[in-house]
Design a protein around this motif. Structure first.
Motif, PDB file in Angstrom:
ATOM      1  N   ASN A 161       4.257  61.375  10.618  1.00 34.49           N
ATOM      2  CA  ASN A 161       4.809  60.035  10.346  1.00 34.49           C
ATOM      3  C   ASN A 161       5.652  60.014   9.066  1.00 34.49           C
ATOM      4  O   ASN A 161       5.599  59.056   8.297  1.00 34.49           O
ATOM      5  CB  ASN A 161       3.684  58.993  10.238  1.00 34.49           C
ATOM      6  CG  ASN A 161       3.054  58.686  11.579  1.00 34.49           C
ATOM      7  OD1 ASN A 161       2.199  59.439  12.034  1.00 34.49           O
ATOM      8  ND2 ASN A 161       3.494  57.619  12.236  1.00 34.49           N
ATOM      9  N   HIS A 162       6.437  61.076   8.851  1.00 32.20           N
ATOM     10  CA  HIS A 162       7.205  61.089   7.602  1.00 32.20           C
ATOM     11  C   HIS A 162       8.470  61.946   7.684  1.00 32.20           C
ATOM     12  O   HIS A 162       9.572  61.399   7.638  1.00 32.20           O
ATOM     13  CB  HIS A 162       6.279  61.565   6.473  1.00 32.20           C
ATOM     14  CG  HIS A 162       6.906  61.566   5.120  1.00 32.20           C
ATOM     15  ND1 HIS A 162       6.179  61.554   3.963  1.00 32.20           N
ATOM     16  CD2 HIS A 162       8.196  61.604   4.711  1.00 32.20           C
ATOM     17  CE1 HIS A 162       6.976  61.541   2.918  1.00 32.20           C
ATOM     18  NE2 HIS A 162       8.207  61.582   3.350  1.00 32.20           N
ATOM     19  N   GLY A 163       8.370  63.260   7.817  1.00 33.12           N
ATOM     20  CA  GLY A 163       9.603  64.050   7.790  1.00 33.12           C
ATOM     21  C   GLY A 163       9.366  65.540   7.701  1.00 33.12           C
ATOM     22  O   GLY A 163       8.314  66.043   8.114  1.00 33.12           O
ATOM     23  N   VAL A 216      13.755  71.671   0.168  1.00 28.25           N
ATOM     24  CA  VAL A 216      14.564  70.573   0.709  1.00 28.25           C
ATOM     25  C   VAL A 216      13.650  69.706   1.575  1.00 28.25           C
ATOM     26  O   VAL A 216      13.028  70.212   2.521  1.00 28.25           O
ATOM     27  CB  VAL A 216      15.742  71.117   1.559  1.00 28.25           C
ATOM     28  CG1 VAL A 216      16.538  69.963   2.173  1.00 28.25           C
ATOM     29  CG2 VAL A 216      16.639  72.016   0.721  1.00 28.25           C
ATOM     30  N   HIS A 217      13.551  68.427   1.229  1.00 31.32           N
ATOM     31  CA  HIS A 217      12.738  67.494   2.025  1.00 31.32           C
ATOM     32  C   HIS A 217      13.657  66.420   2.596  1.00 31.32           C
ATOM     33  O   HIS A 217      14.394  65.763   1.857  1.00 31.32           O
ATOM     34  CB  HIS A 217      11.658  66.852   1.154  1.00 31.32           C
ATOM     35  CG  HIS A 217      11.023  65.653   1.791  1.00 31.32           C
ATOM     36  ND1 HIS A 217      10.496  65.675   3.066  1.00 31.32           N
ATOM     37  CD2 HIS A 217      10.848  64.377   1.342  1.00 31.32           C
ATOM     38  CE1 HIS A 217      10.028  64.479   3.357  1.00 31.32           C
ATOM     39  NE2 HIS A 217      10.244  63.665   2.341  1.00 31.32           N
ATOM     40  N   VAL A 218      13.631  66.264   3.912  1.00 37.61           N
ATOM     41  CA  VAL A 218      14.513  65.301   4.571  1.00 37.61           C
ATOM     42  C   VAL A 218      13.716  64.401   5.512  1.00 37.61           C
ATOM     43  O   VAL A 218      12.660  64.785   6.020  1.00 37.61           O
ATOM     44  CB  VAL A 218      15.632  66.017   5.370  1.00 37.61           C
ATOM     45  CG1 VAL A 218      16.645  66.632   4.416  1.00 37.61           C
ATOM     46  CG2 VAL A 218      15.075  67.067   6.310  1.00 37.61           C
ATOM     47  N   HIS A 219      14.237  63.202   5.719  1.00 44.64           N
ATOM     48  CA  HIS A 219      13.669  62.292   6.709  1.00 44.64           C
ATOM     49  C   HIS A 219      14.495  62.472   7.992  1.00 44.64           C
ATOM     50  O   HIS A 219      15.204  61.561   8.433  1.00 44.64           O
ATOM     51  CB  HIS A 219      13.698  60.856   6.180  1.00 44.64           C
ATOM     52  CG  HIS A 219      12.842  60.660   4.951  1.00 44.64           C
ATOM     53  ND1 HIS A 219      12.970  59.591   4.106  1.00 44.64           N
ATOM     54  CD2 HIS A 219      11.817  61.416   4.454  1.00 44.64           C
ATOM     55  CE1 HIS A 219      12.057  59.699   3.122  1.00 44.64           C
ATOM     56  NE2 HIS A 219      11.359  60.804   3.304  1.00 44.64           N
ATOM     57  N   CYS A 220      14.391  63.670   8.518  1.00 42.16           N
ATOM     58  CA  CYS A 220      15.170  64.086   9.695  1.00 42.16           C
ATOM     59  C   CYS A 220      14.748  63.251  10.905  1.00 42.16           C
ATOM     60  O   CYS A 220      13.565  63.227  11.281  1.00 42.16           O
ATOM     61  CB  CYS A 220      14.917  65.570   9.934  1.00 42.16           C
ATOM     62  SG  CYS A 220      15.409  66.170  11.545  1.00 42.16           S
ATOM     63  N   ILE A 237       9.357  60.279  -6.313  1.00 42.98           N
ATOM     64  CA  ILE A 237       7.947  59.994  -6.045  1.00 42.98           C
ATOM     65  C   ILE A 237       7.331  61.089  -5.164  1.00 42.98           C
ATOM     66  O   ILE A 237       6.133  61.084  -4.932  1.00 42.98           O
ATOM     67  CB  ILE A 237       7.761  58.609  -5.374  1.00 42.98           C
ATOM     68  CG1 ILE A 237       8.475  58.533  -4.023  1.00 42.98           C
ATOM     69  CG2 ILE A 237       8.247  57.503  -6.288  1.00 42.98           C
ATOM     70  CD1 ILE A 237       8.169  57.245  -3.255  1.00 42.98           C
ATOM     71  N   GLU A 238       8.163  62.024  -4.677  1.00 38.20           N
ATOM     72  CA  GLU A 238       7.646  63.102  -3.831  1.00 38.20           C
ATOM     73  C   GLU A 238       7.696  64.454  -4.545  1.00 38.20           C
ATOM     74  O   GLU A 238       7.631  65.497  -3.897  1.00 38.20           O
ATOM     75  CB  GLU A 238       8.423  63.142  -2.509  1.00 38.20           C
ATOM     76  CG  GLU A 238       8.256  61.817  -1.772  1.00 38.20           C
ATOM     77  CD  GLU A 238       8.955  61.765  -0.429  1.00 38.20           C
ATOM     78  OE1 GLU A 238       8.314  61.340   0.534  1.00 38.20           O
ATOM     79  OE2 GLU A 238      10.138  62.131  -0.351  1.00 38.20           O
ATOM     80  N   THR A 239       7.744  64.426  -5.876  1.00 35.42           N
ATOM     81  CA  THR A 239       7.844  65.665  -6.653  1.00 35.42           C
ATOM     82  C   THR A 239       6.707  66.636  -6.358  1.00 35.42           C
ATOM     83  O   THR A 239       6.910  67.856  -6.326  1.00 35.42           O
ATOM     84  CB  THR A 239       7.875  65.319  -8.158  1.00 35.42           C
ATOM     85  OG1 THR A 239       9.018  64.500  -8.408  1.00 35.42           O
ATOM     86  CG2 THR A 239       7.960  66.572  -9.010  1.00 35.42           C
TER      87      THR A 239
HETATM   88 ZN   LIG Z   1       9.844  61.662   2.175  1.00 34.67          ZN
END
Ligand SMILES: [Zn+2]
Length: 330
Positions: A167-169, A107-111, A93-95
């Motif tokens: 509020n996300h990453g 690279v997308h992370v919820h760090c 959903i984050e394409t």
């Molecule tokens: Zn995300």
């Protein structure tokens, strides 16, 4: 493809680190010859080497759809290259975030450390101190999909390879996997925050609370801090700070088993998980505890609004993601 194999290895490493990724959160991608290979919706990055979790998307067609504000770009489904796809999975959903970055590898992370900064009222100013040596942008919170795409487009400049999503990453990008991994490690190191010691749970009291009700104590010691760290529970009890919290735990944090909630933080005692809870529930509780242990008493935080929450839980692409569970738990 060698580059995709390298991305699978990095994805599995990142996906196994609860400080970077929890459950089906986070996603990685590779652009190759007009195809955007993106993690599939609902799959877990930690499984990247055990099963095929990448979906081929027509990058050019997706960008054109975005440019003409075609609603189809929101979930990206029409842009899957069915001639190359080996699974029936849907793109993340984050394409769109990945499509908008010009670099080959994203690279997308919820760090957890990033989120602990990104939920502050003064996030952008504080991050600027930490990320002075990076080419980065702060993107104010917006629902993933088209609203987040607009937010990124408004702040994107040539050369930017790090995004902090409010509020996300975190998003990092580079032209090869090794550089993306190195950049990720450097940014995460720059954003590391001190962590309050976790107060241990009262396991005997939890066992007593579980008698006759469909709950079990959380398996990971760190998850219990959500209930035993006074500040953590005070802050999170009635608020939501980032999207995956509300998607998997609901609004706020339940504190009584009578609530029937998937996760219950019994104040001062520990965390219980409902026996039929989705596999993502405990990792999400663990993440929330980890984030809250990195927040200090005087910090001014920004929570998602009721409207933000409504938009998330009523988004069709997100509803689909929640129907998926990984084939192997552990
Ligand atoms: Zn995300």
């Amino acid at each position: 493809m060698v580059a995709l194999d390298r991305l699978r290895a990095l994805s599995a490493r990142v996906g196994a680190d609860p400080l970077l990724v929890q459950a089906a959160g986070g996603n990685t991608s590779l652009k190759d010859d007009g195809v955007l290979w993106i993690k599939a919706s609902g799959t877990w990055l930690r499984d990247a080497q055990a099963r095929d979790i990448f979906v081929p998307v027509d990058h050019g067609a997706l960008l054109q759809a975005l440019a003409r504000r075609d609603p189809a770009a929101d979930a990206c489904l029409p842009f899957v290259r069915t001639d190359l796809a080996t699974t029936g999975l849907r793109p993340s959903i984050e394409t769109i975030v990945h499509a908008l970055m010009p670099q080959r590898v994203v690279v997308h992370v919820h760090c957890v450390n990033t989120i602990a900064w990104a939920i502050r009222a003064d996030a952008e100013a504080r991050l600027a101190e930490r990320l002075a040596g990076f080419s980065w942008a702060f993107i104010p919170y917006a629902r993933p999909g088209l609203p987040l795409a607009d937010g990124i487009a408004a702040r994107m400049r040539p050369g930017i390879d790090v995004l902090v999503l409010g509020n996300h990453g975190l998003v990092v990008a580079a032209d090869d996997v090794r550089d993306a991994e190195a950049l990720l490690d450097r940014v995460v190191a720059a954003l590391r925050r001190p962590t309050r010691e976790a107060v241990p749970p009262d396991l005997d009291a939890l066992a007593t609370l579980c008698v006759g009700v469909p709950y079990r104590p959380a398996t990971d010691e760190a998850t219990h801090a959500l209930a035993t760290d006074v500040l953590a529970l005070t802050l999170a009890r009635s608020r939501v700070f980032y999207p995956d919290h509300v998607v998997f735990l609901g609004v706020g944090v339940a504190t009584e088993v009578e609530s029937g909630a998937p996760l219950v933080a019994v104040p001062g005692i520990g965390v219980l998980v409902r026996e039929d809870a989705a596999p993502a529930v405990e990792p999400m509780g663990h993440c929330l505890a980890d984030v809250m242990r990195r927040v200090d008493p005087g910090d001014s935080l920004v929570a998602l609004t009721d409207s933000d929450i409504d938009q998330l839980v009523n988004w069709d692409a997100e509803k689909y993601r929640q129907t998926l569970t990984p084939p192997a738990q552990g």
